[in-house]
Scaffold this motif. Structure first.
Motif, PDB file in Angstrom:
ATOM      1  N   ILE A  99       0.801  -1.116  -0.194  1.00  0.00           N
ATOM      2  CA  ILE A  99      -0.009  -0.030   0.171  1.00  0.00           C
ATOM      3  C   ILE A  99       0.977   1.392  -0.063  1.00  0.00           C
ATOM      4  O   ILE A  99       1.765   1.436   0.846  1.00  0.00           O
ATOM      5  N   GLY A 100       0.543   2.291  -0.806  1.00  0.00           N
ATOM      6  CA  GLY A 100       1.208   3.628  -0.983  1.00  0.00           C
ATOM      7  C   GLY A 100       0.154   4.702  -0.377  1.00  0.00           C
ATOM      8  O   GLY A 100      -0.068   4.329   0.998  1.00  0.00           O
ATOM      9  N   LYS A 101      -0.483   5.370  -0.662  1.00  0.00           N
ATOM     10  CA  LYS A 101      -1.421   6.443  -0.220  1.00  0.00           C
ATOM     11  C   LYS A 101      -2.761   5.553  -0.201  1.00  0.00           C
ATOM     12  O   LYS A 101      -3.282   5.021  -1.549  1.00  0.00           O
ATOM     13  N   LEU A 102      -3.365   5.721   0.840  1.00  0.00           N
ATOM     14  CA  LEU A 102      -4.981   5.172   0.926  1.00  0.00           C
ATOM     15  C   LEU A 102      -5.851   6.206   1.249  1.00  0.00           C
ATOM     16  O   LEU A 102      -5.795   6.988   2.096  1.00  0.00           O
ATOM     17  N   TYR A 103      -6.881   6.427   0.256  1.00  0.00           N
ATOM     18  CA  TYR A 103      -7.829   7.389   0.287  1.00  0.00           C
ATOM     19  C   TYR A 103      -9.355   6.794   0.463  1.00  0.00           C
ATOM     20  O   TYR A 103      -9.319   5.849  -0.134  1.00  0.00           O
ATOM     21  N   CYS A 104     -10.107   7.304   1.052  1.00  0.00           N
ATOM     22  CA  CYS A 104     -11.421   7.168   1.151  1.00  0.00           C
ATOM     23  C   CYS A 104     -12.459   8.161   0.915  1.00  0.00           C
ATOM     24  O   CYS A 104     -12.202   9.231   1.574  1.00  0.00           O
ATOM     25  N   ALA A 105     -13.284   8.082  -0.156  1.00  0.00           N
ATOM     26  CA  ALA A 105     -14.419   8.970  -0.607  1.00  0.00           C
ATOM     27  C   ALA A 105     -15.756   8.371  -0.307  1.00  0.00           C
ATOM     28  O   ALA A 105     -16.019   7.402  -1.060  1.00  0.00           O
ATOM     29  N   PRO A 106     -16.781   8.980   0.636  1.00  0.00           N
ATOM     30  CA  PRO A 106     -16.291  10.073   1.285  1.00  0.00           C
ATOM     31  C   PRO A 106     -15.878   9.711   2.754  1.00  0.00           C
ATOM     32  O   PRO A 106     -15.377  10.352   3.413  1.00  0.00           O
ATOM     33  N   GLY A 107     -15.930   8.410   3.137  1.00  0.00           N
ATOM     34  CA  GLY A 107     -15.361   7.993   4.365  1.00  0.00           C
ATOM     35  C   GLY A 107     -16.357   8.432   5.787  1.00  0.00           C
ATOM     36  O   GLY A 107     -17.486   8.798   5.313  1.00  0.00           O
ATOM     37  N   ASN A 108     -15.637   8.188   6.813  1.00  0.00           N
ATOM     38  CA  ASN A 108     -16.279   8.821   8.167  1.00  0.00           C
ATOM     39  C   ASN A 108     -15.217   9.052   9.173  1.00  0.00           C
ATOM     40  O   ASN A 108     -14.148   9.008   8.682  1.00  0.00           O
ATOM     41  N   GLY A 109     -15.915   9.501  10.217  1.00  0.00           N
ATOM     42  CA  GLY A 109     -14.953   9.781  11.346  1.00  0.00           C
ATOM     43  C   GLY A 109     -13.682   9.041  11.723  1.00  0.00           C
ATOM     44  O   GLY A 109     -12.655   9.212  11.552  1.00  0.00           O
ATOM     45  N   GLY A 110     -14.189   7.773  11.755  1.00  0.00           N
ATOM     46  CA  GLY A 110     -13.260   6.650  12.155  1.00  0.00           C
ATOM     47  C   GLY A 110     -12.143   6.438  10.996  1.00  0.00           C
ATOM     48  O   GLY A 110     -11.076   6.241  11.341  1.00  0.00           O
ATOM     49  N   ILE A 111     -12.553   6.292   9.914  1.00  0.00           N
ATOM     50  CA  ILE A 111     -11.811   6.170   8.635  1.00  0.00           C
ATOM     51  C   ILE A 111     -10.989   6.973   8.568  1.00  0.00           C
ATOM     52  O   ILE A 111      -9.757   7.012   8.125  1.00  0.00           O
ATOM     53  N   SER A 112     -11.326   8.450   8.926  1.00  0.00           N
ATOM     54  CA  SER A 112     -10.296   9.646   8.681  1.00  0.00           C
ATOM     55  C   SER A 112      -9.098   9.318   9.640  1.00  0.00           C
ATOM     56  O   SER A 112      -8.143  10.061   9.290  1.00  0.00           O
ATOM     57  N   ARG A 113      -9.057   8.515  10.579  1.00  0.00           N
ATOM     58  CA  ARG A 113      -7.948   8.244  11.381  1.00  0.00           C
ATOM     59  C   ARG A 113      -6.991   7.398  10.693  1.00  0.00           C
ATOM     60  O   ARG A 113      -5.808   7.321  11.007  1.00  0.00           O
ATOM     61  N   THR A 159      -9.525  10.901   4.030  1.00  0.00           N
ATOM     62  CA  THR A 159     -10.868  11.129   3.434  1.00  0.00           C
ATOM     63  C   THR A 159     -10.841  12.220   2.645  1.00  0.00           C
ATOM     64  O   THR A 159     -10.108  13.286   2.740  1.00  0.00           O
ATOM     65  N   VAL A 160     -11.599  12.035   1.336  1.00  0.00           N
ATOM     66  CA  VAL A 160     -11.940  12.993   0.518  1.00  0.00           C
ATOM     67  C   VAL A 160     -13.553  13.216   0.265  1.00  0.00           C
ATOM     68  O   VAL A 160     -14.374  12.305   0.309  1.00  0.00           O
ATOM     69  N   ASP A 161     -13.758  14.587   0.307  1.00  0.00           N
ATOM     70  CA  ASP A 161     -15.132  14.792   0.302  1.00  0.00           C
ATOM     71  C   ASP A 161     -15.846  14.888  -1.102  1.00  0.00           C
ATOM     72  O   ASP A 161     -16.067  15.717  -1.657  1.00  0.00           O
ATOM     73  N   ILE A 162     -16.199  13.624  -1.451  1.00  0.00           N
ATOM     74  CA  ILE A 162     -16.944  13.361  -2.764  1.00  0.00           C
ATOM     75  C   ILE A 162     -18.163  12.530  -2.614  1.00  0.00           C
ATOM     76  O   ILE A 162     -17.920  11.594  -1.976  1.00  0.00           O
ATOM     77  N   PRO A 163     -19.275  12.909  -3.148  1.00  0.00           N
ATOM     78  CA  PRO A 163     -20.452  12.164  -2.926  1.00  0.00           C
ATOM     79  C   PRO A 163     -20.366  10.769  -3.551  1.00  0.00           C
ATOM     80  O   PRO A 163     -19.726  10.800  -4.483  1.00  0.00           O
ATOM     81  N   VAL A 164     -21.102   9.652  -2.905  1.00  0.00           N
ATOM     82  CA  VAL A 164     -20.399   8.183  -3.291  1.00  0.00           C
ATOM     83  C   VAL A 164     -21.147   8.000  -4.830  1.00  0.00           C
ATOM     84  O   VAL A 164     -20.752   7.158  -5.345  1.00  0.00           O
ATOM     85  N   MET A 165     -22.046   8.997  -5.275  1.00  0.00           N
ATOM     86  CA  MET A 165     -22.522   8.519  -6.388  1.00  0.00           C
ATOM     87  C   MET A 165     -21.774   9.440  -7.612  1.00  0.00           C
ATOM     88  O   MET A 165     -22.509   9.447  -8.638  1.00  0.00           O
ATOM     89  N   ASP A 166     -21.102  10.503  -7.188  1.00  0.00           N
ATOM     90  CA  ASP A 166     -20.516  11.194  -8.162  1.00  0.00           C
ATOM     91  C   ASP A 166     -19.540  10.658  -9.011  1.00  0.00           C
ATOM     92  O   ASP A 166     -18.261  10.829  -8.741  1.00  0.00           O
ATOM     93  N   LYS A 167     -19.697  10.024  -9.913  1.00  0.00           N
ATOM     94  CA  LYS A 167     -18.686   8.937 -10.974  1.00  0.00           C
ATOM     95  C   LYS A 167     -17.656   9.985 -11.492  1.00  0.00           C
ATOM     96  O   LYS A 167     -16.384   9.714 -11.542  1.00  0.00           O
ATOM     97  N   GLU A 168     -18.149  11.269 -11.812  1.00  0.00           N
ATOM     98  CA  GLU A 168     -17.183  12.009 -12.681  1.00  0.00           C
ATOM     99  C   GLU A 168     -16.120  12.700 -11.743  1.00  0.00           C
ATOM    100  O   GLU A 168     -14.920  12.893 -11.974  1.00  0.00           O
ATOM    101  N   LYS A 169     -16.537  13.031 -10.426  1.00  0.00           N
ATOM    102  CA  LYS A 169     -15.601  13.317  -9.514  1.00  0.00           C
ATOM    103  C   LYS A 169     -14.630  12.424  -9.096  1.00  0.00           C
ATOM    104  O   LYS A 169     -13.472  12.775  -8.778  1.00  0.00           O
TER     105      LYS A 169
END
Ligand code: AMP
Ligand code: GLY
Length: 421
Positions: free
Chosen positions: A25-39, A43-53
């Motif tokens: 593993i290198g960099k691990l991102y999660c969109a949109p994630g939650n409080g626990g995941i942010s630790r 976390t990246v603030d992209i809505p879960v259905m936004d394919k383009e973003k």
């Protein structure tokens, strides 16, 4: 390997913790994630259905693997969108995710290929459905909305009157929206339920260790159906003999059927099974990891999950041996008081600091927010506490021990996980 996890629940947190064990593993991102995941991930603030973003973010951040965990974006073609942009993605394309997104599709598939399931009829006209249930006295039966309905579009109907009401609720009142344009009405089956998740690359299927979900909100299986209040793995009702029978009669035939239909399924295929007196039958398919099944199955996985993702995407799963720990696991979900109906959010949580933790237990966050060093509730299912043990009793004891050290106002959890049929 830079990874983007898509989703925001306990399942995604369990996937993230497993991926963090990989030396790759290198960099691990999660969109949109939650409080626990942010630790644990960025976390990246992209809505879960936004394919383009999502695709744009993946391109800009050199993502090597996008992992689409929830059902809605899968059904909407998020994996297709990543692939079109040249980004490797774990999960089925929309034409295969339909195995979960349309119950009419999955029932017709099972009928066509002789895969054991409850007998059924399909209706897209409520009047005809009502006439059929009344004139054939099919009750007890189960009325299911065709489409995705957060696991709530399934109504068990002991009497004909219940069935008539269920048809009206789904097809006329549209309680579950457009997912109720068609219904499946099926035979009521009995027997222990077993969840089996599997990895498949469209040709080979490798079942994971089995699990058991507890769907009702309250002890003794009372109250409404929820997304899942707790799980154990393995499922005590799933013998080696049943596992072999399911492999031969259900898992392999399903994967082959999807390939034959020109809809090869790549990703995690979830078999919701019932061990009926007439043998194992399929209750439902899901096109993704179950939640909270992932929270008991993944902690037992010994093979590098990123290697498995590669094999699934490359179609080389037949060459990979997947190893599991023999130690049983148990997960107890702590929910907001009132869930699955209305509940409050934003309640401060206590006991989540390292000091209070039980050795061998891990807290997966499902609906939390993190601000100024504190966690707050932010959903119906708030956390899932998983523990491993030498046996199921020890796993349960540790999980409940850890639950006892965590608190928030009106917290609700079941006290009989692993103890009911
Ligand atoms: P599903 O959302 O399809 O998993 O259904 C929710 C729950 O309803 C299942 O876990 C079962 O407990 C129950 N259920 C669904 N279909 C049937 C059936 N044909 N007979 C009995 N129970 C069922
Ligand atoms: N726990 C059942 C599901 O994920 O649908």
């Amino acid at each position: 390997m830079n990874v983007l996890m898509i989703g925001s629940g306990g399942r995604e947190h369990a996937l993230i913790k497993k991926i963090l064990e990989s030396p790759r593993i290198g960099k691990l991102y999660c969109a949109p994630g939650n409080g626990g995941i942010s630790r644990d991930a960025i976390t990246v603030d992209i809505p879960v259905m936004d394919k383009e973003k999502m695709v744009a973010f993946a391109k800009e951040n050199d993502i090597d693997l996008a992992f689409v965990a929830p059902d809605d974006p899968l059904a909407d073609g998020m994996v297709d969108a990543f692939e079109e942009a040249g980004i490797r993605a774990f999960g089925p394309k929309a034409n295969a995710a339909v195995i979960e997104a349309s119950k009419v599709f999955s029932k017709n598939l099972m009928k066509k290929y002789g895969i054991p399931t409850a007998q059924y009829e399909v209706f897209d006209d409520s009047q005809k459905a009502v006439e059929w249930v009344t004139s054939n006295s099919v009750a007890p039966c189960v009325v299911k909305a065709d489409g995705l309905a957060l696991g709530k579009g399934v109504l068990i109907c002991p009497t004909t009157e219940d069935a008539v009401n269920a048809i009206k609720t789904i097809m006329e009142d549209k309680k579950f929206g457009a997912s109720g344009n068609s219904v499946v009405i099926e035979e009521f089956l009995t027997g222990p339920e077993v969840s089996v998740l599997s990895f498949t690359d469209g040709k080979t299927v490798k079942p994971m260790v089995s699990s058991k979900d507890h769907k009702r909100a309250y002890d003794n299986d009372e109250g409404l159906n929820t997304g899942g209040m707790g799980t154990i793995s393995p499922n005590p009702y799933y013998t080696d003999e049943l596992a072999q029978q399911c492999m031969d009669e259900i898992f392999v035939p399903t994967v082959n059927a999807m390939a034959k239909e020109g809809r090869p399924f790549k990703g995690c295929l979830y078999f919701g099974l019932m061990m009926t007196p007439k043998g194992p039958k399929v209750i439902e398919y899901n096109a993704r990891f179950g939640d909270p099944e992932a929270q008991v199955v993944l902690p037992r996985l010994k093979t590098d999950l990123l290697d498995i993702c590669d094999a699934v995407i490359d179609g080389t799963l037949d060459k990979l041996e997947i190893e599991w720990s023999d130690e049983p696991t148990a997960c107890v979900v702590m929910a907001s008081g009132g869930y699955p109906e209305s509940y409050k959010k934003g309640i401060e949580m206590f006991g989540l600091d390292d000091k209070g933790q039980v050795e061998g237990a891990v807290v997966y966050h499902a609906g939390t927010k993190y601000a100024d060093g504190k966690f707050y509730t932010n959903g119906g299912r708030v956390i899932g506490v998983t523990a491993k043990g030498a046996d199921l009793d020890e796993a349960l004891k540790k999980a409940y021990d850890a639950v006892g050290r965590i608190s928030f106002e009106n917290a609700h959890y079941r006290t009989d996980i692993g103890r009911t049929k």
